[in-house]
Design a protein around this motif. Structure first.
Motif, short mmCIF file in Angstrom:
data_model
loop_
_atom_site.label_atom_id
_atom_site.label_comp_id
_atom_site.label_asym_id
_atom_site.label_seq_id
_atom_site.Cartn_x
_atom_site.Cartn_y
_atom_site.Cartn_z
N TYR A 135 0.86 -1.20 0.00
CA TYR A 135 0.00 0.00 0.00
C TYR A 135 0.88 1.24 0.00
CZ TYR A 135 -3.81 -3.14 1.19
OH TYR A 135 -4.73 -4.15 1.16
N ARG A 136 0.38 2.32 -0.68
CA ARG A 136 1.09 3.59 -0.63
C ARG A 136 0.96 4.09 0.80
NH1 ARG A 136 -1.32 5.80 -5.28
NH2 ARG A 136 -2.88 6.69 -3.91
N HIS A 137 2.07 4.25 1.47
CA HIS A 137 1.99 4.72 2.85
C HIS A 137 3.29 5.44 3.18
CE1 HIS A 137 4.50 1.16 3.67
NE2 HIS A 137 4.84 1.75 4.79
N GLU A 138 3.21 6.29 4.20
CA GLU A 138 4.43 6.97 4.63
C GLU A 138 4.43 7.12 6.13
OE1 GLU A 138 7.16 10.81 3.39
OE2 GLU A 138 5.06 10.76 2.82
N GLU A 139 5.59 6.84 6.76
CA GLU A 139 5.73 7.04 8.19
C GLU A 139 5.89 8.53 8.46
OE1 GLU A 139 7.30 4.45 6.66
OE2 GLU A 139 6.52 2.73 7.78
N ASN A 140 5.50 8.99 9.68
CA ASN A 140 5.81 10.38 10.04
C ASN A 140 7.28 10.47 10.48
OD1 ASN A 140 6.01 9.70 12.78
ND2 ASN A 140 3.82 10.03 13.11
N ASP A 141 7.76 11.71 10.77
CA ASP A 141 9.20 11.88 11.00
C ASP A 141 9.71 11.06 12.19
OD1 ASP A 141 9.46 13.44 8.83
OD2 ASP A 141 9.40 15.36 9.92
N SER A 142 8.95 11.05 13.30
CA SER A 142 9.46 10.31 14.47
C SER A 142 9.43 8.81 14.18
CB SER A 142 8.69 10.66 15.74
OG SER A 142 7.36 10.26 15.61
N GLU A 143 8.44 8.35 13.43
CA GLU A 143 8.40 6.92 13.06
C GLU A 143 9.57 6.58 12.12
OE1 GLU A 143 3.53 6.35 13.32
OE2 GLU A 143 4.49 6.79 11.41
N LYS A 144 9.88 7.50 11.20
CA LYS A 144 11.01 7.23 10.27
C LYS A 144 12.31 7.06 11.04
CE LYS A 144 9.49 9.44 6.04
NZ LYS A 144 9.10 10.76 5.56
N GLN A 145 12.49 7.91 12.06
CA GLN A 145 13.74 7.82 12.84
C GLN A 145 13.79 6.50 13.62
OE1 GLN A 145 13.70 11.32 15.29
NE2 GLN A 145 13.89 12.68 13.53
N LEU A 146 12.66 6.14 14.21
CA LEU A 146 12.59 4.88 14.95
C LEU A 146 12.89 3.69 14.03
CD1 LEU A 146 9.57 4.68 17.39
CD2 LEU A 146 11.33 2.96 17.20
N LEU A 147 12.31 3.76 12.85
CA LEU A 147 12.47 2.67 11.89
C LEU A 147 13.93 2.55 11.42
CD1 LEU A 147 10.59 0.67 10.61
CD2 LEU A 147 10.12 2.31 8.80
N GLN A 148 14.56 3.69 11.18
CA GLN A 148 15.95 3.66 10.72
C GLN A 148 16.84 3.04 11.80
OE1 GLN A 148 16.90 4.10 7.56
NE2 GLN A 148 18.72 3.13 8.47
N ALA A 149 16.59 3.43 13.07
CA ALA A 149 17.38 2.86 14.17
C ALA A 149 17.14 1.36 14.26
CB ALA A 149 16.99 3.54 15.48
N PHE A 150 15.91 0.93 14.03
CA PHE A 150 15.55 -0.50 14.09
C PHE A 150 16.27 -1.28 12.99
CE2 PHE A 150 12.86 -3.97 12.55
CZ PHE A 150 12.65 -4.70 13.71
N ILE A 151 16.30 -0.72 11.78
CA ILE A 151 16.94 -1.43 10.65
C ILE A 151 18.44 -1.55 10.91
CG2 ILE A 151 17.51 -1.24 8.19
CD1 ILE A 151 14.65 0.09 7.89
N THR A 152 19.03 -0.48 11.45
CA THR A 152 20.46 -0.53 11.77
C THR A 152 20.73 -1.61 12.83
OG1 THR A 152 20.56 1.83 11.36
CG2 THR A 152 22.42 0.89 12.56
N GLN A 153 19.89 -1.64 13.83
CA GLN A 153 20.08 -2.60 14.94
C GLN A 153 19.89 -4.05 14.49
OE1 GLN A 153 20.88 -2.71 18.11
NE2 GLN A 153 19.81 -4.48 18.96
N THR A 154 18.84 -4.30 13.70
CA THR A 154 18.49 -5.70 13.40
C THR A 154 19.23 -6.22 12.17
OG1 THR A 154 16.62 -4.93 12.11
CG2 THR A 154 16.19 -5.60 14.39
N GLN A 155 19.78 -5.29 11.36
CA GLN A 155 20.47 -5.71 10.13
C GLN A 155 19.56 -6.54 9.24
OE1 GLN A 155 24.21 -5.15 9.58
NE2 GLN A 155 23.37 -3.54 10.86
#
Ligand code: R1P
Ligand code: URA
Length: 292
Positions: free
Chosen positions: A146-166
């Motif tokens: 689905y076309r969707h977009e996270e808000n800014d605080s969600e984007k930051q959380l997600l980026q930290a999650f991707i870095t952590q979980t690899q």
């Protein structure tokens, strides 16, 4: 107004939506979703009056009243693929005119509350306790269709999650959505743990369980447990929350996910009788929901 074709919005001979087999007038606007079809009567036994009972496949729906409050309880079965079906069909029941097959000009908001079971990812969240999901973080891919977009605080959380979980693209492109703040406030300070819930596309490999097969990301559980971002941490994982939060937000509904913890993956315990924690969570949820 564009007419939605028969192949896209499927209405059966009863005038009911395809999978749920529920007609628009048979659904309340406050809805409890549960995974297990047998959990539907465990909720509706608290109704003062039953109005509708439907079942098709794993989708059982009971609509009735507690006092003046009209409620529906719907089973989703297991997994994000079923959430795609249930959320879209619940929304269609209130926001699409089944006669003209057009989107109604006035949007109807649903309150959708999941009462499910889950595995804890923190040692201090014991079996038989409850969790409210501040966010649904999906590693199941549903929302990527689905076309969707996270808000800014969600984007930051997600980026930290991707870095952590690899997590790499072979597994998933993670996504995240917050739960409804207006529903969450009713559960604050009620002896319920709060945190990020990770939603997985399976119970075994995707949740790091090893029976006979090896895992492509064997450190995933530890990385989820160790993840922190500001005051956020991952409390638990299960198989529906991120789709409910993601689709609910896009469709304009208020959604909240509550879980009874039946497994603790850090201390490696399973509840002796998970049904007690589930029953307690149902009672607590109905107390809140009947005042909405
Ligand atoms: C797996 O056993 C199932 O239990 C959890 C998971 O999300 C998954 O659906 O929730 P339910 O008990 O609500 O089904
Ligand atoms: N449901 C899940 O998806 N995982 C668990 O560990 C327990 C319940």
């Amino acid at each position: 107004m564009q007419r939605i074709p028969e192949s896209e919005l499927i209405i059966n001979h009863r005038g009911a939506i395809y999978h749920l087999d529920v007609r628009p007038e048979e659904l309340a606007h406050t809805i409890i979703t549960v995974g297990d079809p047998d959990r539907v009567p465990a909720v509706s036994k608290h109704f003062d009056r039953m109005e509708v009972q439907r079942q098709h496949r794993e989708f059982v729906t009971h609509t009735g009243y507690i006092g003046q409050k009209r409620l529906s309880v719907v089973s989703t079965g297991i997994g994000p693929d079923n959430i795609d079906i249930v959320l879209n069909e619940l929304d269609a029941l209130v926001n699409i005119d089944f006669d003209s097959r057009t989107i109604k000009p006035e949007h109807t908001l649903l309150n959708i509350i999941r009462v499910g079971t889950s595995g804890a990812l923190q040692a201090d969240i014991p079996v038989d306790s409850w969790v409210v999901s501040t966010h649904g973080l999906g590693i199941d891919n549903l929302m990527n269709f689905y076309r969707h977009e996270e808000n800014d605080s969600e984007k930051q959380l997600l980026q930290a999650f991707i870095t952590q979980t690899q997590l790499n693209h072979r597994i998933s492109q993670p996504y995240i959505s917050a739960g409804s703040a207006s529903l969450m406030k009713h559960f604050a300070g009620e002896g319920i743990h709060a945190g990020i819930t990770v939603t997985c596309p399976g119970f075994y490999g995707p949740q790091g369980r090893v029976l006979r097969l090896g895992l492509s990301n064997p450190n995933l559980i530890d990385r989820l447990t160790d993840f922190t971002f500001g005051q956020h941490r991952i409390t638990n994982f299960e198989m529906e929350t991120s789709g409910i939060y993601g689709l609910g937000r896009l469709l304009g509904h208020h959604c909240l996910s509550l879980s009874a913890i039946v497994a603790n993956r850090v201390v490696k315990e399973f509840s002796k009788d998970g049904s007690l924690a589930v029953q307690g969570l149902i009672t607590k949820t109905l107390e809140v929901v009947s005042t909405l």
